[in-house]
Design an enzyme around this catalytic site. Structure first.
Site, mmCIF file in Angstrom:
data_model
loop_
_atom_site.group_PDB
_atom_site.id
_atom_site.type_symbol
_atom_site.label_atom_id
_atom_site.label_comp_id
_atom_site.label_asym_id
_atom_site.label_seq_id
_atom_site.Cartn_x
_atom_site.Cartn_y
_atom_site.Cartn_z
ATOM 1 N N SER A 133 0.875 -1.178 0.000
ATOM 2 C CA SER A 133 0.000 0.000 0.000
ATOM 3 C C SER A 133 0.901 1.213 0.000
ATOM 4 O O SER A 133 2.063 1.127 0.429
ATOM 5 C CB SER A 133 -0.862 0.017 1.269
ATOM 6 O OG SER A 133 -1.550 1.251 1.378
ATOM 7 N N TYR A 146 -2.186 -1.079 10.548
ATOM 8 C CA TYR A 146 -2.122 -1.317 9.095
ATOM 9 C C TYR A 146 -0.809 -0.771 8.540
ATOM 10 O O TYR A 146 -0.109 -1.461 7.786
ATOM 11 C CB TYR A 146 -3.329 -0.657 8.419
ATOM 12 C CG TYR A 146 -3.428 -0.899 6.933
ATOM 13 C CD1 TYR A 146 -3.761 -2.158 6.436
ATOM 14 C CD2 TYR A 146 -3.202 0.130 6.019
ATOM 15 C CE1 TYR A 146 -3.863 -2.385 5.063
ATOM 16 C CE2 TYR A 146 -3.307 -0.089 4.654
ATOM 17 C CZ TYR A 146 -3.642 -1.342 4.178
ATOM 18 O OH TYR A 146 -3.738 -1.554 2.818
HETATM 19 N N1 LIG Z 1 -8.662 -0.913 -1.699
HETATM 20 C C1 LIG Z 1 -7.728 -0.046 -1.374
HETATM 21 O O1 LIG Z 1 -7.988 1.160 -1.305
HETATM 22 C C2 LIG Z 1 -6.315 -0.516 -1.134
HETATM 23 C C3 LIG Z 1 -5.297 0.455 -1.064
HETATM 24 C C4 LIG Z 1 -3.996 0.036 -0.829
HETATM 25 C C5 LIG Z 1 -3.699 -1.306 -0.680
HETATM 26 N N2 LIG Z 1 -4.710 -2.227 -0.753
HETATM 27 C C6 LIG Z 1 -4.352 -3.638 -0.565
HETATM 28 O O2 LIG Z 1 -4.857 -4.381 -1.642
HETATM 29 C C7 LIG Z 1 -5.042 -5.740 -1.233
HETATM 30 C C8 LIG Z 1 -6.379 -6.247 -1.755
HETATM 31 O O3 LIG Z 1 -7.415 -5.539 -1.106
HETATM 32 P P1 LIG Z 1 -8.738 -5.071 -1.867
HETATM 33 O O4 LIG Z 1 -8.660 -3.603 -1.997
HETATM 34 O O5 LIG Z 1 -8.983 -5.883 -3.067
HETATM 35 O O6 LIG Z 1 -9.821 -5.335 -0.718
HETATM 36 P P2 LIG Z 1 -10.929 -6.476 -0.535
HETATM 37 O O7 LIG Z 1 -11.932 -6.374 -1.627
HETATM 38 O O8 LIG Z 1 -11.378 -6.313 0.876
HETATM 39 O O9 LIG Z 1 -10.113 -7.834 -0.707
HETATM 40 C C9 LIG Z 1 -9.276 -8.337 0.298
HETATM 41 C C10 LIG Z 1 -9.129 -9.816 0.103
HETATM 42 O O10 LIG Z 1 -8.242 -10.343 1.110
HETATM 43 C C11 LIG Z 1 -8.868 -11.502 1.624
HETATM 44 N N3 LIG Z 1 -8.385 -11.896 2.960
HETATM 45 C C12 LIG Z 1 -8.450 -11.233 4.125
HETATM 46 N N4 LIG Z 1 -7.944 -11.987 5.115
HETATM 47 C C13 LIG Z 1 -7.535 -13.157 4.545
HETATM 48 C C14 LIG Z 1 -6.917 -14.342 5.028
HETATM 49 N N5 LIG Z 1 -6.616 -14.506 6.320
HETATM 50 N N6 LIG Z 1 -6.631 -15.338 4.149
HETATM 51 C C15 LIG Z 1 -6.931 -15.200 2.844
HETATM 52 N N7 LIG Z 1 -7.539 -14.130 2.333
HETATM 53 C C16 LIG Z 1 -7.823 -13.115 3.168
HETATM 54 C C17 LIG Z 1 -10.341 -11.159 1.642
HETATM 55 O O11 LIG Z 1 -11.101 -12.322 1.837
HETATM 56 P P3 LIG Z 1 -12.518 -12.314 2.631
HETATM 57 O O12 LIG Z 1 -13.551 -11.892 1.652
HETATM 58 O O13 LIG Z 1 -12.656 -13.729 3.094
HETATM 59 O O14 LIG Z 1 -12.382 -11.333 3.774
HETATM 60 C C18 LIG Z 1 -10.458 -10.558 0.258
HETATM 61 O O15 LIG Z 1 -10.508 -11.572 -0.715
HETATM 62 C C19 LIG Z 1 -4.900 -5.750 0.292
HETATM 63 O O16 LIG Z 1 -3.648 -6.294 0.659
HETATM 64 C C20 LIG Z 1 -4.958 -4.272 0.665
HETATM 65 O O17 LIG Z 1 -4.231 -3.988 1.834
HETATM 66 C C21 LIG Z 1 -6.008 -1.865 -0.977
#
Ligand SMILES: NC(=O)c1ccc[n+]([C@@H]2O[C@H](COP(=O)([O-])OP(=O)(O)OC[C@H]3O[C@@H](n4cnc5c(N)ncnc54)[C@H](OP(=O)(O)O)[C@@H]3O)[C@@H](O)[C@H]2O)c1
Length: 278
Positions: A133, A146
């Site tokens: 991130s 975080y």
């Molecule tokens: N969206 C943003 O603004 C943003 C910005 C910067 C970085 N990121 C990073 O991008 C990555 C993806 O996030 P996203 O934005 O796509 O959000 P998201 O839609 O909430 O997806 C997160 C994914 O991680 C999974 N997860 C959480 N805990 C887990 C575990 N213990 N084992 C396996 N899977 C797990 C969730 O599964 P469940 O559905 O089972 O919870 C979901 O599939 C993350 O690492 C996040 O920190 C996101």
């Protein structure tokens, strides 16, 4: 030769989008999710799916054995994507909450890397892409757990890249700014269930935070990008002869990366504090 990739956290957001786009592009995608219902959903979309909870070493072991059995012992790429956001002021957190944040955002990805490296060394090539991130490079108030987890993954990945310098295994860090996914909605639920809002000395600031997160479904911060923007950079990290060490996703992430380099700490703190308390 069809390239294989293991992606974590494919139930929604960047992971789901990456799995679908790479599958269409001809990759053999192992789209993993921690819930069985999501594994079924992914299979129904025509993806090869398997259950993987990155918090659980047994789950990591099982899924890798499953994949290796299918590919004949190879894995071309790992996309460590799964993660969640624990918000709350540092003094309102507990050791257990921080540990949970690190289990998913740090220890799980680290263990996966340690497990895939022997496979990649044996086959003589590999790509490891870490979804961190921009908050792994700049720190915002109320994101202490975080921030710490993503800074840790950033440090680990930078070390790894140097240790693999003389190999054909490339490590890239994706550092996104805001992306339109379930992330903020999930973070709001976790915050509501874990942070003592009313009794906190930060309760006034929490109103802003809550307001910011509650609008997750309808309103996103300015310049929020869609997951496919991140996937485009992921494809570069997978396919370029010279993948970058860092991919900053979206204008805010690029802006903050520059500010980190140019501004003194006090000035950067002021900017980030204003954003967190707007
Ligand atoms: N969206 C943003 O603004 C943003 C910005 C910067 C970085 N990121 C990073 O991008 C990555 C993806 O996030 P996203 O934005 O796509 O959000 P998201 O839609 O909430 O997806 C997160 C994914 O991680 C999974 N997860 C959480 N805990 C887990 C575990 N213990 N084992 C396996 N899977 C797990 C969730 O599964 P469940 O559905 O089972 O919870 C979901 O599939 C993350 O690492 C996040 O920190 C996101």
């Amino acid at each position: 030769m069809q390239k294989s990739i293991l992606i974590t956290g494919c139930s929604s957001g960047v992971g789901l989008s990456a799995a679908q786009i790479l599958h269409k592009r001809g990759y053999r995608v192992f789209a993993t999710a921690r819930k069985e219902s999501d594994v079924k959903k992914l299979s129904a979309l025509g993806l090869e799916s398997a259950q993987l909870d990155v918090n659980n070493s047994h789950s990591i072991h099982t899924v890798l054995n499953h994949i290796l059995a299918k590919t004949g012992g190879t894995l071309d790429a790992l996309f460590n994507n799964a993660g969640f956001g624990q918000t709350g002021a540092v003094e309102d957190l507990t050791r257990d909450l921080i540990r949970e944040q690190f289990e998913t955002n740090v220890f799980g990805p680290m263990e996966l890397v340690m497990r895939v490296l022997p496979i990649m060394r044996k086959q003589g090539h590999g790509r490891i892409i870490q979804n961190t991130s921009i908050l792994g490079i700049v720190a915002m108030p109320y994101y202490g757990a975080y921030n710490a987890s993503k800074f840790a993954l950033e440090g680990f990945s930078n070390t790894l890249r140097q240790e693999l310098r003389d190999t054909s295994i490339f490590v890239s860090i994706m550092a996104p700014g805001p992306i339109k996914t379930q992330f903020r909605g999930n973070a709001l639920t976790i915050y509501r269930n874990t942070v003592p809002q009313d009794s906190s000395v930060h309760h006034e600031q929490y109103k802003n935070l809550e307001n910011y997160f509650s609008t997750a479904e309808t309103k996103h911060p300015p310049m929020t990008v869609t997951p496919d923007v991140a996937v485009k950079q992921l494809i570069h990290a997978l396919e370029s002869q010279r993948p970058k060490a860092h991919y900053y996703i979206g204008i805010p992430a690029n802006l903050f990366a520059w500010m980190r380099r140019l501004l003194p700490d006090g000035a950067l703190d002021w900017v980030l504090y204003k954003i967190a308390n707007h």
